[in-house]
Write a protein that holds these residues in place. Structure first.
Motif, PDB file in Angstrom:
ATOM      1  N   VAL A   1       3.358   1.361   4.306  1.00  0.00           N
ATOM      2  CA  VAL A   1       3.484   2.443   3.318  1.00  0.00           C
ATOM      3  C   VAL A   1       2.104   2.884   2.841  1.00  0.00           C
ATOM      4  CG1 VAL A   1       4.261   2.934   0.950  1.00  0.00           C
ATOM      5  CG2 VAL A   1       5.818   1.819   2.567  1.00  0.00           C
ATOM      6  N   VAL A   2       1.268   1.896   2.528  1.00  0.00           N
ATOM      7  CA  VAL A   2      -0.082   2.220   2.055  1.00  0.00           C
ATOM      8  C   VAL A   2      -0.875   2.911   3.168  1.00  0.00           C
ATOM      9  CG1 VAL A   2      -2.292   1.215   1.317  1.00  0.00           C
ATOM     10  CG2 VAL A   2      -0.150   0.425   0.284  1.00  0.00           C
ATOM     11  N   SER A   3      -0.715   2.436   4.381  1.00  0.00           N
ATOM     12  CA  SER A   3      -1.535   3.036   5.436  1.00  0.00           C
ATOM     13  C   SER A   3      -1.046   4.449   5.782  1.00  0.00           C
ATOM     14  CB  SER A   3      -1.688   2.098   6.628  1.00  0.00           C
ATOM     15  OG  SER A   3      -0.816   2.418   7.648  1.00  0.00           O
ATOM     16  N   ARG A   4       0.272   4.693   5.685  1.00  0.00           N
ATOM     17  CA  ARG A   4       0.760   6.074   5.874  1.00  0.00           C
ATOM     18  C   ARG A   4       0.245   6.987   4.758  1.00  0.00           C
ATOM     19  NH1 ARG A   4       5.661   3.598   7.760  1.00  0.00           N
ATOM     20  NH2 ARG A   4       6.718   3.799   5.750  1.00  0.00           N
ATOM     21  N   ALA A   5       0.166   6.439   3.542  1.00  0.00           N
ATOM     22  CA  ALA A   5      -0.358   7.237   2.434  1.00  0.00           C
ATOM     23  C   ALA A   5      -1.824   7.596   2.685  1.00  0.00           C
ATOM     24  CB  ALA A   5      -0.207   6.476   1.116  1.00  0.00           C
ATOM     25  N   ARG A   6      -2.591   6.615   3.125  1.00  0.00           N
ATOM     26  CA  ARG A   6      -4.017   6.878   3.407  1.00  0.00           C
ATOM     27  C   ARG A   6      -4.152   7.927   4.505  1.00  0.00           C
ATOM     28  NH1 ARG A   6      -7.447   5.319  -0.364  1.00  0.00           N
ATOM     29  NH2 ARG A   6      -9.092   4.917   1.144  1.00  0.00           N
TER      30      ARG A   6
ATOM     31  N   GLY B   1      -5.739   9.205  -1.954  1.00  0.00           N
ATOM     32  CA  GLY B   1      -6.902   8.396  -2.313  1.00  0.00           C
ATOM     33  C   GLY B   1      -6.595   7.320  -3.343  1.00  0.00           C
ATOM     34  N   TYR B   2      -5.644   7.610  -4.242  1.00  0.00           N
ATOM     35  CA  TYR B   2      -5.248   6.638  -5.270  1.00  0.00           C
ATOM     36  C   TYR B   2      -3.731   6.632  -5.421  1.00  0.00           C
ATOM     37  CZ  TYR B   2     -10.080   6.416  -7.028  1.00  0.00           C
ATOM     38  OH  TYR B   2     -11.438   6.232  -7.157  1.00  0.00           O
TER      39      TYR B   2
ATOM     40  N   LEU C   1      -0.580  -6.220  -5.718  1.00  0.00           N
ATOM     41  CA  LEU C   1      -0.863  -5.170  -4.729  1.00  0.00           C
ATOM     42  C   LEU C   1      -2.178  -4.453  -5.047  1.00  0.00           C
ATOM     43  CD1 LEU C   1       2.679  -3.579  -4.174  1.00  0.00           C
ATOM     44  CD2 LEU C   1       1.460  -5.197  -2.706  1.00  0.00           C
ATOM     45  N   ALA C   2      -2.432  -4.269  -6.348  1.00  0.00           N
ATOM     46  CA  ALA C   2      -3.667  -3.580  -6.743  1.00  0.00           C
ATOM     47  C   ALA C   2      -4.896  -4.370  -6.300  1.00  0.00           C
ATOM     48  CB  ALA C   2      -3.677  -3.356  -8.253  1.00  0.00           C
TER      49      ALA C   2
ATOM     50  N   GLU D   1      -7.071  -3.077  -2.962  1.00  0.00           N
ATOM     51  CA  GLU D   1      -8.132  -2.523  -3.803  1.00  0.00           C
ATOM     52  C   GLU D   1      -8.917  -1.450  -3.029  1.00  0.00           C
ATOM     53  OE1 GLU D   1     -10.386  -5.579  -5.681  1.00  0.00           O
ATOM     54  OE2 GLU D   1     -11.931  -4.199  -6.382  1.00  0.00           O
ATOM     55  N   GLY D   2      -9.230  -1.766  -1.766  1.00  0.00           N
ATOM     56  CA  GLY D   2     -10.005  -0.829  -0.943  1.00  0.00           C
ATOM     57  C   GLY D   2      -9.235   0.419  -0.575  1.00  0.00           C
TER      58      GLY D   2
END
Ligand SMILES: [Zn+2]
Ligand SMILES: [Zn+2]
Length: 262
Positions: free
Chosen positions: A22-27, A32-33, A50-51, A55-56
């Motif tokens: 999910v995070v990588s699809r968002a990136r 960005g945040y 998760l934060a 973090e990166g």
């Protein structure tokens, strides 16, 4: 990176179960945040975890107890939660508020717990992330008991309509607008989106819920925040690029993180 999702629940099922994807699809979609928002002690702890883990990737956390769950903390904010709020990755208190649509907790308990969160936000100096459904009058009355000029308020997934825009301006509140702005029937929310003061506007997904067009019917996720931006930019008659700069400046000011386009 251009987009910011100021309210998502990647710390909750089903997003939590495949959070790295999910995070990588968002990136990949230019987010960005992402602000991962807690709704009880467990999901708040998960948001903080998760934060740190991402973090990166620009994941931050908000910790608090949702009005649905307020009956679980009727006696006060648990110490474990206030401890979590001291983590440097936690940039807000919430989500809290009043939800008289579902009434999953008794209204007097919701009010009491909302007050506790407001006091907590006041003491920590962190923004208060507020959820209100069918309860705006009581929410305004309750906030009136606090020195709101010293506080930062975010009405997430704002659903108060045009009727409460002046009250929001008086509070100096930020209005975060979500996927429903893309839904065909929601003309009033598009009007709201066109009138929110430039320095008080946010875009969010509230994923996994409230999926924007054209993905309605699917699970929502932060990567889809772009569709919210596109609809709001259209309502305000500005470019998506200009809107990203506006939201970027607002989020950096409120949450204290580095602007994406510095
Ligand atoms: Zn909410
Ligand atoms: Zn939420």
């Amino acid at each position: 990176m251009r987009f910011i999702d100021t309210h998502c629940h990647i710390n909750c099922d089903p997003l939590r179960l495949e959070v790295s994807a999910v995070v990588s699809r968002a990136r990949d979609a230019g987010v960005g945040y992402m602000l991962a928002v807690g709704s009880d002690l467990a999901t708040s702890a998960e948001a903080v975890e998760l934060a740190h883990a991402y973090e990166g990737e620009g994941v931050y956390a908000a910790v608090g107890v949702h009005p649905h769950e307020s009956k679980t903390v009727a006696d006060g904010i648990p110490e474990d939660l206030t401890k979590l709020a001291r983590d440097p990755r936690v940039v807000a208190v919430g989500e809290t508020g009043l939800d008289y649509y579902y009434d999953h907790s008794p209204r007097d308990v919701q009010q009491k717990v909302f007050r506790h969160h407001a006091q907590w936000a006041l003491e920590t100096g962190k923004p208060l992330v507020i959820h209100v459904r069918d309860a705006m009058e009581d929410a305004l009355k309750l906030l009136g008991e606090f020195p709101v000029a010293e506080m930062s308020l975010v009405f997430h997934c704002y659903a108060g309509g045009l009727q409460y825009l002046n009250a929001m301006k008086d509070l100096g509140a930020y209005l975060s607008i979500g996927g429903p702005v893309t839904w065909p029937k929601n003309q009033e929310l598009r009007e709201v989106a066109s009138c929110v003061p430039e320095n008080r506007l946010f875009c969010e997904t509230d994923s996994p819920w409230l999926t924007p067009k054209p993905h309605r019917g699917k699970t929502n996720e932060p990567a889809y925040v772009r569709f919210v931006y596109e609809e709001i930019a259209k309502s305000r008659n500005i470019s998506v690029g200009d809107l990203t700069k506006i939201i970027d400046a607002n989020a950096a000011r409120l949450f204290g993180w580095r602007p994406l386009c510095a």
